[in-house]
Scaffold this motif. Sequence first.
Motif, PDB file in Angstrom:
ATOM      1  N   PRO A 149       0.789  -1.234   0.000  1.00 49.73           N
ATOM      2  CA  PRO A 149       0.000   0.000   0.000  1.00 49.73           C
ATOM      3  C   PRO A 149       0.823   1.287   0.000  1.00 49.73           C
ATOM      4  O   PRO A 149       0.295   2.332  -0.353  1.00 49.73           O
ATOM      5  N   TYR A 150       2.106   1.220   0.363  1.00 51.83           N
ATOM      6  CA  TYR A 150       2.913   2.446   0.303  1.00 51.83           C
ATOM      7  C   TYR A 150       3.312   2.792  -1.131  1.00 51.83           C
ATOM      8  O   TYR A 150       3.846   3.863  -1.391  1.00 51.83           O
ATOM      9  N   LEU A 151       3.006   1.874  -2.078  1.00 51.54           N
ATOM     10  CA  LEU A 151       3.273   2.145  -3.489  1.00 51.54           C
ATOM     11  C   LEU A 151       2.002   2.191  -4.329  1.00 51.54           C
ATOM     12  O   LEU A 151       1.925   2.962  -5.285  1.00 51.54           O
ATOM     13  N   ILE A 152       1.024   1.351  -4.002  1.00 53.53           N
ATOM     14  CA  ILE A 152      -0.196   1.266  -4.807  1.00 53.53           C
ATOM     15  C   ILE A 152      -1.284   2.107  -4.146  1.00 53.53           C
ATOM     16  O   ILE A 152      -1.636   1.889  -2.992  1.00 53.53           O
ATOM     17  N   ARG A 153      -1.812   3.065  -4.892  1.00 51.31           N
ATOM     18  CA  ARG A 153      -2.683   4.073  -4.292  1.00 51.31           C
ATOM     19  C   ARG A 153      -4.080   3.568  -3.969  1.00 51.31           C
ATOM     20  O   ARG A 153      -4.694   4.033  -3.002  1.00 51.31           O
ATOM     21  N   ALA A 154      -4.612   2.665  -4.770  1.00 59.52           N
ATOM     22  CA  ALA A 154      -6.004   2.255  -4.575  1.00 59.52           C
ATOM     23  C   ALA A 154      -6.178   1.528  -3.244  1.00 59.52           C
ATOM     24  O   ALA A 154      -5.380   0.659  -2.877  1.00 59.52           O
ATOM     25  N   VAL A 155      -7.222   1.882  -2.519  1.00 58.06           N
ATOM     26  CA  VAL A 155      -7.602   1.165  -1.302  1.00 58.06           C
ATOM     27  C   VAL A 155      -9.127   1.165  -1.254  1.00 58.06           C
ATOM     28  O   VAL A 155      -9.767   2.148  -1.650  1.00 58.06           O
ATOM     29  N   GLU A 156      -9.703   0.045  -0.832  1.00 58.66           N
ATOM     30  CA  GLU A 156     -11.165  -0.009  -0.768  1.00 58.66           C
ATOM     31  C   GLU A 156     -11.625  -0.083   0.680  1.00 58.66           C
ATOM     32  O   GLU A 156     -11.047  -0.801   1.492  1.00 58.66           O
ATOM     33  N   LEU A 157     -12.645   0.706   0.964  1.00 58.76           N
ATOM     34  CA  LEU A 157     -13.244   0.753   2.293  1.00 58.76           C
ATOM     35  C   LEU A 157     -14.583   0.041   2.222  1.00 58.76           C
ATOM     36  O   LEU A 157     -15.490   0.474   1.502  1.00 58.76           O
ATOM     37  N   CYS A 158     -14.691  -1.061   2.949  1.00 59.93           N
ATOM     38  CA  CYS A 158     -15.916  -1.863   2.929  1.00 59.93           C
ATOM     39  C   CYS A 158     -16.544  -1.832   4.307  1.00 59.93           C
ATOM     40  O   CYS A 158     -15.939  -2.313   5.281  1.00 59.93           O
ATOM     41  N   PRO A 159     -17.753  -1.311   4.433  1.00 55.48           N
ATOM     42  CA  PRO A 159     -18.417  -1.273   5.736  1.00 55.48           C
ATOM     43  C   PRO A 159     -19.164  -2.565   6.019  1.00 55.48           C
ATOM     44  O   PRO A 159     -19.576  -3.285   5.103  1.00 55.48           O
ATOM     45  N   ALA A 160     -19.339  -2.850   7.298  1.00 55.43           N
ATOM     46  CA  ALA A 160     -20.339  -3.835   7.712  1.00 55.43           C
ATOM     47  C   ALA A 160     -21.693  -3.135   7.700  1.00 55.43           C
ATOM     48  O   ALA A 160     -21.764  -1.907   7.584  1.00 55.43           O
ATOM     49  N   GLU A 192     -18.810 -10.172  -1.299  1.00 55.89           N
ATOM     50  CA  GLU A 192     -17.688 -11.101  -1.311  1.00 55.89           C
ATOM     51  C   GLU A 192     -16.596 -10.619  -2.271  1.00 55.89           C
ATOM     52  O   GLU A 192     -16.872 -10.294  -3.423  1.00 55.89           O
ATOM     53  N   GLY A 193     -15.361 -10.571  -1.787  1.00 58.00           N
ATOM     54  CA  GLY A 193     -14.240 -10.181  -2.631  1.00 58.00           C
ATOM     55  C   GLY A 193     -14.069  -8.689  -2.801  1.00 58.00           C
ATOM     56  O   GLY A 193     -13.106  -8.248  -3.435  1.00 58.00           O
ATOM     57  N   PHE A 194     -15.046  -7.902  -2.277  1.00 62.50           N
ATOM     58  CA  PHE A 194     -15.012  -6.450  -2.437  1.00 62.50           C
ATOM     59  C   PHE A 194     -14.971  -6.101  -3.930  1.00 62.50           C
ATOM     60  O   PHE A 194     -15.618  -6.781  -4.726  1.00 62.50           O
ATOM     61  N   VAL A 195     -14.253  -5.061  -4.328  1.00 61.53           N
ATOM     62  CA  VAL A 195     -14.240  -4.667  -5.742  1.00 61.53           C
ATOM     63  C   VAL A 195     -13.022  -5.231  -6.462  1.00 61.53           C
ATOM     64  O   VAL A 195     -13.134  -5.922  -7.478  1.00 61.53           O
ATOM     65  N   MET A 196     -11.846  -4.973  -5.909  1.00 60.60           N
ATOM     66  CA  MET A 196     -10.619  -5.310  -6.646  1.00 60.60           C
ATOM     67  C   MET A 196     -10.444  -6.809  -6.819  1.00 60.60           C
ATOM     68  O   MET A 196     -10.015  -7.277  -7.886  1.00 60.60           O
ATOM     69  N   ASN A 197     -10.779  -7.591  -5.792  1.00 64.51           N
ATOM     70  CA  ASN A 197     -10.619  -9.031  -5.944  1.00 64.51           C
ATOM     71  C   ASN A 197     -11.679  -9.647  -6.847  1.00 64.51           C
ATOM     72  O   ASN A 197     -11.438 -10.683  -7.477  1.00 64.51           O
ATOM     73  N   ARG A 198     -12.840  -9.023  -6.948  1.00 63.52           N
ATOM     74  CA  ARG A 198     -13.834  -9.519  -7.898  1.00 63.52           C
ATOM     75  C   ARG A 198     -13.350  -9.287  -9.333  1.00 63.52           C
ATOM     76  O   ARG A 198     -13.500 -10.147 -10.209  1.00 63.52           O
ATOM     77  N   LEU A 199     -12.772  -8.127  -9.583  1.00 61.83           N
ATOM     78  CA  LEU A 199     -12.210  -7.866 -10.907  1.00 61.83           C
ATOM     79  C   LEU A 199     -11.051  -8.818 -11.194  1.00 61.83           C
ATOM     80  O   LEU A 199     -10.944  -9.394 -12.289  1.00 61.83           O
TER      81      LEU A 199
END
Length: 316
Positions: free
Chosen positions: A145-156, A186-193
């Motif tokens: 994460p210190y190099l790759i900017r994308a981060v996903e925030l997933c709420p309960a 499941e998988g959020f966004v990036m892992n689904r892609l």
Amino acid sequence: MREVCAIVGCGLIGRAWAIDFARAGWRVRLFDPAEGAVEGALATIETLLADLVENGLLSGEGQRAARGRLEPAASLDVALAGAGWVQENAPERLELKRELWRELDRLAEPEAVLASSTSALLPSRFTEDLPGRERCLVAHPLNPPYLIRAVELCPAPWTSLETLLRAETVMRGLGHSVIRLAREIEGFVMNRLQAALVEEAMKLVAAGICTAEEVDIGLRDGLALRWCFAGPFEVGDLNAPGGIRDYVVRYKNVFDSVLASALPRPDWTGPVLDEIEASRRLRLLAEEIAHRQRWRDRRLMALVRHKKEASETIGD
């Protein structure tokens, strides 16, 4: 919010988060119950900070300042004391997460945000019974994460809007581009892609259409070159004179034909894995993986530097 971050779990993701927060000015406490894990993480961080300096992504002064903000914590309660942000990076085992998160919720400061780096577990599965469950969420990065900017925030379902907004503010303060999910999936966004792409790659190799190395060529020397600065919708928008609608009108029949000819799903752990592993070991011995990981990160640093310079000269 106090700018003190507790890193709980100091493996690949934990130590990368530690760099991310420390570089941005946060005091960072590192805790891991495994003997020697924190010391090992700090030693690796020294090397990674030096790599950032060498690649022009951190000044020498910034390196010293970031290292000075990192401190080992002898226990979980010491790590959490006074921390406004807690980043959990424990193994992807549900019962372990549940037990750990009961402790995090009990020991953390009342106003602290509790975030998990999990890429496989929905936050509802390990926060449901917590008294402070409204301050819990997933902050899932791509490593490192210190190099790759994308981060996903997933709420309960019970994560408060205030927590999400605070989390987004923190992540943007670290320099991240934020994907804020409307609800958990499941998988959020990036892992689904990623799953869709890897599944198709497995199918192509299993069907004998191409080799594992040729799949990697298609991504490495093809699609990824433009995807590293433009996503699929922007690519489509730019690939037809009239933009994205024109692109769909022009190429929908092509994609319909491709999707209608879907190959059968292979068993990922079956013969296709043997073939892919054999291909990879021809190119990289197992004992060379750690060295190649550092090569990957240094290539990422060069790419990040290029994108930063390009943004300044060409524009985003």
